[in-house]
Motif scaffolding. Structure first.
Motif, PDB file in Angstrom:
ATOM      1  N   ALA A  90       0.831  -1.208   0.000  1.00  0.00           N
ATOM      2  CA  ALA A  90       0.000   0.000   0.000  1.00  0.00           C
ATOM      3  C   ALA A  90       0.863   1.255   0.000  1.00  0.00           C
ATOM      4  O   ALA A  90       0.597   2.204  -0.745  1.00  0.00           O
ATOM      5  CB  ALA A  90      -0.950  -0.010   1.200  1.00  0.00           C
ATOM      6  N   VAL A  91       1.909   1.254   0.808  1.00  0.00           N
ATOM      7  CA  VAL A  91       2.803   2.417   0.889  1.00  0.00           C
ATOM      8  C   VAL A  91       3.522   2.629  -0.441  1.00  0.00           C
ATOM      9  O   VAL A  91       3.665   3.755  -0.916  1.00  0.00           O
ATOM     10  CB  VAL A  91       3.784   2.256   2.075  1.00  0.00           C
ATOM     11  CG1 VAL A  91       4.945   3.224   1.984  1.00  0.00           C
ATOM     12  CG2 VAL A  91       3.039   2.445   3.391  1.00  0.00           C
ATOM     13  N   LYS A  92       3.975   1.539  -1.084  1.00  0.00           N
ATOM     14  CA  LYS A  92       4.632   1.675  -2.390  1.00  0.00           C
ATOM     15  C   LYS A  92       3.660   2.242  -3.427  1.00  0.00           C
ATOM     16  O   LYS A  92       4.034   3.074  -4.248  1.00  0.00           O
ATOM     17  CB  LYS A  92       5.167   0.323  -2.864  1.00  0.00           C
ATOM     18  CG  LYS A  92       6.425  -0.096  -2.158  1.00  0.00           C
ATOM     19  CD  LYS A  92       7.115  -1.344  -2.678  1.00  0.00           C
ATOM     20  CE  LYS A  92       6.430  -2.208  -3.635  1.00  0.00           C
ATOM     21  NZ  LYS A  92       7.094  -3.485  -3.903  1.00  0.00           N
ATOM     22  N   ILE A  93       2.418   1.797  -3.381  1.00  0.00           N
ATOM     23  CA  ILE A  93       1.426   2.247  -4.363  1.00  0.00           C
ATOM     24  C   ILE A  93       1.103   3.725  -4.172  1.00  0.00           C
ATOM     25  O   ILE A  93       0.785   4.430  -5.140  1.00  0.00           O
ATOM     26  CB  ILE A  93       0.162   1.370  -4.304  1.00  0.00           C
ATOM     27  CG1 ILE A  93       0.505  -0.074  -4.683  1.00  0.00           C
ATOM     28  CG2 ILE A  93      -0.932   1.898  -5.225  1.00  0.00           C
ATOM     29  CD1 ILE A  93      -0.552  -1.094  -4.291  1.00  0.00           C
ATOM     30  N   LEU A  94       1.218   4.245  -2.950  1.00  0.00           N
ATOM     31  CA  LEU A  94       0.969   5.672  -2.720  1.00  0.00           C
ATOM     32  C   LEU A  94       1.848   6.549  -3.606  1.00  0.00           C
ATOM     33  O   LEU A  94       1.389   7.589  -4.100  1.00  0.00           O
ATOM     34  CB  LEU A  94       1.196   6.038  -1.248  1.00  0.00           C
ATOM     35  CG  LEU A  94       0.069   5.734  -0.290  1.00  0.00           C
ATOM     36  CD1 LEU A  94       0.504   6.040   1.138  1.00  0.00           C
ATOM     37  CD2 LEU A  94      -1.185   6.522  -0.646  1.00  0.00           C
ATOM     38  N   SER A  95       3.091   6.150  -3.818  1.00  0.00           N
ATOM     39  CA  SER A  95       3.980   6.927  -4.697  1.00  0.00           C
ATOM     40  C   SER A  95       3.430   6.969  -6.114  1.00  0.00           C
ATOM     41  O   SER A  95       3.486   8.001  -6.783  1.00  0.00           O
ATOM     42  CB  SER A  95       5.385   6.325  -4.711  1.00  0.00           C
ATOM     43  OG  SER A  95       5.960   6.431  -3.448  1.00  0.00           O
ATOM     44  N   ARG A  96       2.905   5.858  -6.585  1.00  0.00           N
ATOM     45  CA  ARG A  96       2.294   5.817  -7.921  1.00  0.00           C
ATOM     46  C   ARG A  96       1.045   6.694  -7.946  1.00  0.00           C
ATOM     47  O   ARG A  96       0.778   7.377  -8.930  1.00  0.00           O
ATOM     48  CB  ARG A  96       1.931   4.381  -8.294  1.00  0.00           C
ATOM     49  CG  ARG A  96       3.111   3.488  -8.409  1.00  0.00           C
ATOM     50  CD  ARG A  96       3.402   3.224  -9.880  1.00  0.00           C
ATOM     51  NE  ARG A  96       4.561   2.395 -10.016  1.00  0.00           N
ATOM     52  CZ  ARG A  96       5.756   2.869 -10.339  1.00  0.00           C
ATOM     53  NH1 ARG A  96       5.926   4.145 -10.537  1.00  0.00           N
ATOM     54  NH2 ARG A  96       6.781   2.064 -10.466  1.00  0.00           N
ATOM     55  N   LEU A  97       0.246   6.625  -6.881  1.00  0.00           N
ATOM     56  CA  LEU A  97      -0.969   7.449  -6.825  1.00  0.00           C
ATOM     57  C   LEU A  97      -0.618   8.928  -6.866  1.00  0.00           C
ATOM     58  O   LEU A  97      -1.319   9.720  -7.502  1.00  0.00           O
ATOM     59  CB  LEU A  97      -1.797   7.095  -5.585  1.00  0.00           C
ATOM     60  CG  LEU A  97      -2.474   5.725  -5.644  1.00  0.00           C
ATOM     61  CD1 LEU A  97      -3.081   5.375  -4.296  1.00  0.00           C
ATOM     62  CD2 LEU A  97      -3.526   5.695  -6.734  1.00  0.00           C
ATOM     63  N   LYS A  98       0.465   9.301  -6.223  1.00  0.00           N
ATOM     64  CA  LYS A  98       0.928  10.698  -6.265  1.00  0.00           C
ATOM     65  C   LYS A  98       1.282  11.063  -7.707  1.00  0.00           C
ATOM     66  O   LYS A  98       0.907  12.120  -8.197  1.00  0.00           O
ATOM     67  CB  LYS A  98       2.127  10.868  -5.331  1.00  0.00           C
ATOM     68  CG  LYS A  98       2.622  12.266  -5.192  1.00  0.00           C
ATOM     69  CD  LYS A  98       1.687  13.087  -4.356  1.00  0.00           C
ATOM     70  CE  LYS A  98       2.283  14.451  -4.080  1.00  0.00           C
ATOM     71  NZ  LYS A  98       1.358  15.325  -3.408  1.00  0.00           N
ATOM     72  N   LYS A  99       2.003  10.167  -8.381  1.00  0.00           N
ATOM     73  CA  LYS A  99       2.404  10.391  -9.781  1.00  0.00           C
ATOM     74  C   LYS A  99       1.184  10.579 -10.682  1.00  0.00           C
ATOM     75  O   LYS A  99       1.193  11.411 -11.579  1.00  0.00           O
ATOM     76  CB  LYS A  99       3.245   9.212 -10.265  1.00  0.00           C
ATOM     77  CG  LYS A  99       3.606   9.254 -11.727  1.00  0.00           C
ATOM     78  CD  LYS A  99       4.332   7.998 -12.154  1.00  0.00           C
ATOM     79  CE  LYS A  99       4.427   7.936 -13.659  1.00  0.00           C
ATOM     80  NZ  LYS A  99       4.931   6.674 -14.147  1.00  0.00           N
ATOM     81  N   PHE A 100       0.117   9.801 -10.429  1.00  0.00           N
ATOM     82  CA  PHE A 100      -1.086   9.877 -11.249  1.00  0.00           C
ATOM     83  C   PHE A 100      -2.097  10.899 -10.728  1.00  0.00           C
ATOM     84  O   PHE A 100      -3.245  10.919 -11.156  1.00  0.00           O
ATOM     85  CB  PHE A 100      -1.733   8.493 -11.398  1.00  0.00           C
ATOM     86  CG  PHE A 100      -0.951   7.575 -12.286  1.00  0.00           C
ATOM     87  CD1 PHE A 100      -0.908   7.782 -13.660  1.00  0.00           C
ATOM     88  CD2 PHE A 100      -0.232   6.525 -11.755  1.00  0.00           C
ATOM     89  CE1 PHE A 100      -0.173   6.953 -14.485  1.00  0.00           C
ATOM     90  CE2 PHE A 100       0.509   5.678 -12.574  1.00  0.00           C
ATOM     91  CZ  PHE A 100       0.544   5.896 -13.944  1.00  0.00           C
ATOM     92  N   GLU A 101      -1.639  11.747  -9.801  1.00  0.00           N
ATOM     93  CA  GLU A 101      -2.424  12.873  -9.287  1.00  0.00           C
ATOM     94  C   GLU A 101      -3.729  12.449  -8.620  1.00  0.00           C
ATOM     95  O   GLU A 101      -4.755  13.114  -8.726  1.00  0.00           O
ATOM     96  CB  GLU A 101      -2.672  13.910 -10.383  1.00  0.00           C
ATOM     97  CG  GLU A 101      -1.378  14.490 -10.929  1.00  0.00           C
ATOM     98  CD  GLU A 101      -1.589  15.496 -12.055  1.00  0.00           C
ATOM     99  OE1 GLU A 101      -2.738  15.693 -12.507  1.00  0.00           O
ATOM    100  OE2 GLU A 101      -0.585  16.092 -12.476  1.00  0.00           O
TER     101      GLU A 101
END
Length: 120
Positions: free
Chosen positions: A70-81
């Protein structure tokens, strides 16, 4: 390195561990697994956006109490705004499907990482 593997490195921005391990075993197996990744993460007309796909996998990770993922995916979610509200909705859905104990376990770690990443 095969075509599918190279495309996945480009698409994801890194080599997924599963593909690396598969390649260590057998190049054809790695290519097949990379093709599976490609099919899942493809940007199809009328399909889910990459942001929505990441929100879904984030929700599943939280629901399964897989805070590391979940924490790793947060970085991707930030990237995808992704917005803070979208992430909070996903966390609430995870509490619904995974139970309050899982929510209690993952929420502190996820909220701390959201703050670090600057979700507002």
């Amino acid at each position: 390195m095969g075509k599918n593997i190279e495309e996945i490195k480009t698409l994801k921005g890194f080599m997924p561990r599963a593909i690396k391990y598969a390649r260590d075993m057998n190049e054809d197996f790695a290519e097949g697994l990379a093709g599976f990744y490609k099919a899942i993460w493809a940007d199809r007309e009328g399909g889910l956006s990459l942001k929505n796909k990441h929100i879904l996998v984030f929700t599943v990770a939280c629901s399964n109490n897989n805070t590391e993922s979940a924490v790793k995916i947060l970085s991707r979610l930030k990237k995808f705004e992704a917005t803070k509200a979208e992430i909070m909705d996903a966390m609430m859905m995870a509490a619904w499907t995974g139970g309050i104990q899982n929510f209690t376990d993952f929420s502190a770690v996820v909220l701390k990482e959201m703050e670090r990443l600057g979700f507002e």
